[in-house]
Design a protein around this motif. Structure first.
Motif, PDB file in Angstrom:
ATOM      1  N   MET A   1       0.846  -1.197   0.000  1.00 36.29           N
ATOM      2  CA  MET A   1       0.000   0.000   0.000  1.00 36.29           C
ATOM      3  C   MET A   1       0.883   1.250   0.000  1.00 36.29           C
ATOM      4  SD  MET A   1      -3.083   0.950   2.600  1.00 36.29           S
ATOM      5  CE  MET A   1      -4.117   2.380   2.307  1.00 36.29           C
ATOM      6  N   ALA A   2       0.528   2.240  -0.800  1.00 34.68           N
ATOM      7  CA  ALA A   2       1.344   3.444  -0.917  1.00 34.68           C
ATOM      8  C   ALA A   2       1.230   4.308   0.333  1.00 34.68           C
ATOM      9  CB  ALA A   2       0.912   4.243  -2.142  1.00 34.68           C
ATOM     10  N   ALA A   3       2.367   4.809   0.791  1.00 36.61           N
ATOM     11  CA  ALA A   3       2.372   5.748   1.908  1.00 36.61           C
ATOM     12  C   ALA A   3       1.817   7.084   1.441  1.00 36.61           C
ATOM     13  CB  ALA A   3       3.791   5.915   2.440  1.00 36.61           C
ATOM     14  N   GLU A   4       1.139   7.797   2.340  1.00 34.16           N
ATOM     15  CA  GLU A   4       0.543   9.077   1.977  1.00 34.16           C
ATOM     16  C   GLU A   4       1.203  10.211   2.753  1.00 34.16           C
ATOM     17  OE1 GLU A   4      -3.681   9.154   2.125  1.00 34.16           O
ATOM     18  OE2 GLU A   4      -3.935   7.257   1.051  1.00 34.16           O
ATOM     19  N   LEU A   5       1.517  11.284   2.050  1.00 33.16           N
ATOM     20  CA  LEU A   5       2.062  12.491   2.649  1.00 33.16           C
ATOM     21  C   LEU A   5       1.253  13.686   2.161  1.00 33.16           C
ATOM     22  CD1 LEU A   5       5.920  11.952   2.156  1.00 33.16           C
ATOM     23  CD2 LEU A   5       4.619  11.670   4.272  1.00 33.16           C
ATOM     24  N   ALA A   6       1.093  14.662   3.030  1.00 35.61           N
ATOM     25  CA  ALA A   6       0.322  15.847   2.665  1.00 35.61           C
ATOM     26  C   ALA A   6       1.080  17.100   3.088  1.00 35.61           C
ATOM     27  CB  ALA A   6      -1.060  15.820   3.309  1.00 35.61           C
ATOM     28  N   ALA A   7       0.865  18.179   2.357  1.00 32.62           N
ATOM     29  CA  ALA A   7       1.468  19.471   2.669  1.00 32.62           C
ATOM     30  C   ALA A   7       0.608  20.546   2.030  1.00 32.62           C
ATOM     31  CB  ALA A   7       2.904  19.539   2.153  1.00 32.62           C
ATOM     32  N   VAL A 130      12.148  17.163   1.511  1.00 31.87           N
ATOM     33  CA  VAL A 130      12.768  16.928   0.208  1.00 31.87           C
ATOM     34  C   VAL A 130      12.801  15.432  -0.059  1.00 31.87           C
ATOM     35  CG1 VAL A 130      14.792  17.274  -1.243  1.00 31.87           C
ATOM     36  CG2 VAL A 130      14.168  19.015   0.459  1.00 31.87           C
ATOM     37  N   LEU A 131      12.166  15.021  -1.136  1.00 31.54           N
ATOM     38  CA  LEU A 131      12.172  13.615  -1.549  1.00 31.54           C
ATOM     39  C   LEU A 131      13.070  13.482  -2.771  1.00 31.54           C
ATOM     40  CD1 LEU A 131       8.371  12.707  -1.239  1.00 31.54           C
ATOM     41  CD2 LEU A 131      10.180  12.464   0.479  1.00 31.54           C
ATOM     42  N   ARG A 132      14.336  13.160  -2.549  1.00 29.33           N
ATOM     43  CA  ARG A 132      15.250  12.912  -3.662  1.00 29.33           C
ATOM     44  C   ARG A 132      15.047  11.491  -4.180  1.00 29.33           C
ATOM     45  NH1 ARG A 132      17.854  16.042   0.036  1.00 29.33           N
ATOM     46  NH2 ARG A 132      18.992  17.889  -0.716  1.00 29.33           N
ATOM     47  N   ALA A 133      15.491  11.242  -5.383  1.00 25.50           N
ATOM     48  CA  ALA A 133      15.384   9.916  -6.010  1.00 25.50           C
ATOM     49  C   ALA A 133      13.943   9.409  -5.978  1.00 25.50           C
ATOM     50  CB  ALA A 133      16.324   8.911  -5.332  1.00 25.50           C
ATOM     51  N   HIS A 134      13.020  10.297  -6.272  1.00 26.76           N
ATOM     52  CA  HIS A 134      11.598   9.952  -6.387  1.00 26.76           C
ATOM     53  C   HIS A 134      11.124  10.367  -7.784  1.00 26.76           C
ATOM     54  CE1 HIS A 134      11.664   9.311  -2.085  1.00 26.76           C
ATOM     55  NE2 HIS A 134      10.393   8.965  -2.091  1.00 26.76           N
ATOM     56  N   ARG A 135      10.541   9.424  -8.489  1.00 29.41           N
ATOM     57  CA  ARG A 135      10.107   9.678  -9.871  1.00 29.41           C
ATOM     58  C   ARG A 135       8.593   9.807  -9.937  1.00 29.41           C
ATOM     59  NH1 ARG A 135       8.758   6.333 -14.201  1.00 29.41           N
ATOM     60  NH2 ARG A 135       9.246   4.471 -12.966  1.00 29.41           N
ATOM     61  N   LEU A 136       8.122  10.820 -10.644  1.00 29.88           N
ATOM     62  CA  LEU A 136       6.686  11.032 -10.828  1.00 29.88           C
ATOM     63  C   LEU A 136       6.092   9.911 -11.672  1.00 29.88           C
ATOM     64  CD1 LEU A 136       4.202  12.949 -10.564  1.00 29.88           C
ATOM     65  CD2 LEU A 136       4.992  14.017 -12.701  1.00 29.88           C
ATOM     66  N   LEU A 137       4.998   9.334 -11.185  1.00 29.28           N
ATOM     67  CA  LEU A 137       4.331   8.249 -11.908  1.00 29.28           C
ATOM     68  C   LEU A 137       3.040   8.698 -12.574  1.00 29.28           C
ATOM     69  CD1 LEU A 137       4.755   5.220  -9.475  1.00 29.28           C
ATOM     70  CD2 LEU A 137       6.030   5.705 -11.571  1.00 29.28           C
ATOM     71  N   ASP A 138       2.167   9.370 -11.820  1.00 29.30           N
ATOM     72  CA  ASP A 138       0.899   9.802 -12.385  1.00 29.30           C
ATOM     73  C   ASP A 138       0.275  10.856 -11.486  1.00 29.30           C
ATOM     74  OD1 ASP A 138      -0.444   8.358 -10.256  1.00 29.30           O
ATOM     75  OD2 ASP A 138      -0.254   6.537 -11.452  1.00 29.30           O
ATOM     76  N   ALA A 139      -0.833  11.421 -11.957  1.00 31.42           N
ATOM     77  CA  ALA A 139      -1.536  12.472 -11.226  1.00 31.42           C
ATOM     78  C   ALA A 139      -3.022  12.161 -11.181  1.00 31.42           C
ATOM     79  CB  ALA A 139      -1.294  13.819 -11.897  1.00 31.42           C
ATOM     80  N   HIS A 152       7.413   7.323  -7.194  1.00 27.59           N
ATOM     81  CA  HIS A 152       8.114   6.068  -6.938  1.00 27.59           C
ATOM     82  C   HIS A 152       9.435   6.377  -6.252  1.00 27.59           C
ATOM     83  CE1 HIS A 152      10.356   2.349  -8.757  1.00 27.59           C
ATOM     84  NE2 HIS A 152      10.051   2.160  -7.493  1.00 27.59           N
ATOM     85  N   ASP A 153       9.610   5.860  -5.050  1.00 25.33           N
ATOM     86  CA  ASP A 153      10.868   5.988  -4.322  1.00 25.33           C
ATOM     87  C   ASP A 153      11.865   5.018  -4.946  1.00 25.33           C
ATOM     88  OD1 ASP A 153      13.006   5.855  -2.559  1.00 25.33           O
ATOM     89  OD2 ASP A 153      11.767   6.008  -0.768  1.00 25.33           O
ATOM     90  N   LEU A 154      12.825   5.537  -5.686  1.00 25.65           N
ATOM     91  CA  LEU A 154      13.753   4.682  -6.422  1.00 25.65           C
ATOM     92  C   LEU A 154      14.721   3.951  -5.509  1.00 25.65           C
ATOM     93  CD1 LEU A 154      14.569   7.150  -9.351  1.00 25.65           C
ATOM     94  CD2 LEU A 154      12.884   5.299  -9.309  1.00 25.65           C
ATOM     95  N   GLY A 155      14.874   4.428  -4.283  1.00 25.43           N
ATOM     96  CA  GLY A 155      15.769   3.760  -3.345  1.00 25.43           C
ATOM     97  C   GLY A 155      15.139   2.559  -2.686  1.00 25.43           C
ATOM     98  N   SER A 156      13.915   2.735  -2.192  1.00 24.89           N
ATOM     99  CA  SER A 156      13.247   1.653  -1.465  1.00 24.89           C
ATOM    100  C   SER A 156      12.249   0.884  -2.311  1.00 24.89           C
ATOM    101  CB  SER A 156      12.509   2.232  -0.258  1.00 24.89           C
ATOM    102  OG  SER A 156      11.425   3.050  -0.681  1.00 24.89           O
ATOM    103  N   ASP A 157      11.986   1.374  -3.527  1.00 23.06           N
ATOM    104  CA  ASP A 157      11.004   0.779  -4.436  1.00 23.06           C
ATOM    105  C   ASP A 157       9.583   0.908  -3.883  1.00 23.06           C
ATOM    106  OD1 ASP A 157      10.510  -0.342  -6.943  1.00 23.06           O
ATOM    107  OD2 ASP A 157      10.349  -2.365  -6.121  1.00 23.06           O
ATOM    108  N   ARG A 158       9.354   1.870  -2.998  1.00 27.36           N
ATOM    109  CA  ARG A 158       8.012   2.096  -2.468  1.00 27.36           C
ATOM    110  C   ARG A 158       7.295   3.174  -3.274  1.00 27.36           C
ATOM    111  NH1 ARG A 158       8.131   3.525   3.689  1.00 27.36           N
ATOM    112  NH2 ARG A 158       9.664   5.049   2.904  1.00 27.36           N
TER     113      ARG A 158
END
Length: 544
Positions: A1-7, A130-139, A152-158
């Motif tokens: 399940m994808a983690a959720e963050l809000a700001a 700051v989320l480095r090494a994160h690739r945009l997947l969709d909106a 997509h967190d490219l480090g943890s694959d989450r």
């Protein structure tokens, strides 16, 4: 399940515009999630390895205090941490590389550290994530509002889902615009659409500027650092644009203004000289004589030269597979040119090849000497409430005017000539004078979507005016305006477009910008335009 963050705001893209937008919103008390696919922030200044292309008055007139802080921080980092000579350390206008294209040619890794330092107080306070090494997947959108993005967190694959009432697209080619189905254009418009002097007779979305995969190198005469011959080298070494006077791998170029043959060798004389008209000195990022004897074995230069412009295939609007193929070909193109310089290039002393040229990936954060990312000169652009045309800023397009169009809704300033590189349809360069200009708020407002703003070269320009609005200082100003606008709109409980529509709100917002140190108009505007009218270009006539 994808983690959720809000700001309060999600910024996709950690280039100069994304960083500037994040800082602006954080200064105004908003929480921001900044997403970057790479491990470096800074975009064209760092990951793309392009020393700053700036207007001639940058040392005396900065578009904003925050951009001046960035430049000051870079110089201060050299003074505090690197082995400068006493004379270099004492120079208030220290130019670490003594390059010709800027008064602040420097190593990209230094700017990375300074950007992190600028963000650090806001990260520590919890305002910025700051989320480095994160690739945009969709909106995900609901009608005219963007609700969330998935990365997509490219480090943890989450996977992470990021939600906010405001979003900013600071990606290099406008990826979020496409994913969020924000109305946009790319490529070249026609004269019938824009009435611009230099627009094409027919629109062509796949007529796009060349990209360049930059590299860094030093030079150690007497040593051999020749790289392996790239697989497609024999074809690339004879590749020629129809509009060029000869093969692209040559010291003979097509002059970017006159289109006449022009000689531009790697060296024309002493490599230690402070200012010479050759490729080596154009974007030199470390001059060894600025440092204590023995600390730098050689100067280091950044190669972003016409011979490396990759124009064979477009990047924007094609399939992911086609884009990946073109990007890899651009990498191989730059490596092939480097191999040509090492092995076949005519030498300034009459010989052939410079085997002592050595790739310097350490200053770019890569193992191969190439930048982390290609240098993108254009991408998707929003269909905006207001579009900046050549008629608003071009000197030739405004023959009876003494400057650029004055915009009542100005949210910043910029200055650069209109600079287009060879295109993927084989068209030659366009390089024409532009007056110092303003950034109109209307160019930041998509025609439909209420809560997404552009923060870089994806604002409401044409392909022509993009050539003036895409450079470092202006990108920073665009991001600062968008980040400030998002924070201001949230504080007022209004969509960003309402700020432009209401004279009182607009005046309030402009006061907020000015309080942050943003210039909304050029000081002594008339005093600058004569210089511009006769053709403001750097002394050596270089371009990026």
């Amino acid at each position: 399940m994808a983690a959720e963050l809000a700001a309060d705001m999600v910024v996709i893209g950690g280039g100069l515009g994304g960083v500037s937008a994040t800082l602006a919103a954080a200064r105004l008390g908003r929480t921001v999630i900044l997403v970057e696919a790479l491990d470096w922030l800074g975009g064209q200044l760092t990951a793309q390895a392009v020393p700053p292309d700036e207007y001639p008055w940058i040392e005396s007139v900065s578009a904003s205090q925050s951009y001046a802080d960035l430049r000051h921080g870079i110089r201060d980092h050299y003074r505090r941490h690197l082995p400068l000579t006493e004379s270099a350390r004492a120079n208030p206008r220290l130019n670490p590389g003594q390059g010709n294209v800027s008064t602040l040619c420097h190593e990209p890794w230094v700017a990375v550290k300074v950007i992190d330092e600028l963000l650090a107080p806001h990260v520590a306070a919890g305002r910025v994530t700051v989320l480095r090494a994160h690739r945009l997947l969709d909106a995900q959108a609901d009608g005219d509002r963007l609700r969330a993005v998935r990365v997509h967190d490219l480090g943890s694959d989450r996977m992470r889902v990021l939600s906010a009432p405001m979003f900013i697209d600071a990606t290099e080619i406008g990826d979020l615009l496409e994913m969020a189905k924000v109305e946009h254009v790319f490529g070249a418009e026609s004269q019938a659409q824009t009435q611009e002097l230099h627009a094409l007779a027919e629109a062509d979305p796949f007529d796009q500027q060349a990209i360049t995969w930059c590299l860094a190198c030093d030079y150690l005469p007497g040593e051999d650092h020749t790289i392996d011959k790239p697989a497609d080298y024999e074809r690339l070494r004879t590749l020629q644009l129809a509009c060029w006077p000869g093969p692209q791998f040559s010291w003979t170029l097509s002059d970017f203004v006159t289109h006449q043959p022009r000689e531009r060798p790697l060296f024309v004389g002493d490599t230690d000289a402070e200012s010479l008209y050759d490729l080596w000195h154009a974007r030199r990022i470390a001059w060894r004589k600025n440092f204590e004897p023995g600390r730098y074995a050689s100067d280091i230069t950044l190669a972003n030269w016409p011979q490396m412009d990759y124009w064979e295939k477009p990047i924007v609007g094609v399939s992911p597979a086609a884009q990946a193929e073109a990007l890899e070909q651009a990498r191989q193109f730059s490596l092939a040119f480097f191999h040509w310089m090492q092995t076949e290039a005519p030498r300034h002393d009459g010989g052939q090849g410079y085997p002592g040229l050595r790739l310097r990936g350490d200053v770019l954060g890569t193992p191969d000497g190439l930048a982390k990312q290609a240098y993108y000169r254009e991408g998707r652009r929003i269909q905006a409430e207001f579009t900046v045309l050549e008629q608003h800023i071009g000197v030739k397009a405004r023959p009876s005017r003494d400057g650029a169009e004055r915009f009542l809704d100005s949210v910043g300033i910029g200055a650069y000539r209109i600079d287009l590189h060879p295109s993927t349809r084989g068209r030659n360069t366009v390089d024409i004078d532009a007056f110092p200009f303003q950034i109109p708020l209307g160019a930041l407002l998509p025609v439909r979507v209420d809560n997404l703003l552009p923060a870089c070269k994806n604002l409401g320009t044409t392909r022509i005016t993009n050539g003036a609005y895409r450079e470092h200082a202006t990108e920073w100003s665009i991001g600062e305006a968008s980040g400030s606008l998002a924070a201001f709109a949230l504080a007022r409980g209004q969509p960003p477009r309402a700020v432009r529509a209401d004279a009182a709100l607009l005046a309030d917002f402009q006061r907020v910008l000015e309080k942050q140190g943003v210039l909304l108009a050029w000081p002594h505007f008339g005093a600058l335009t004569p210089t511009h009218r006769v053709g403001y270009r750097h002394a050596i006539g270089d371009r990026s």
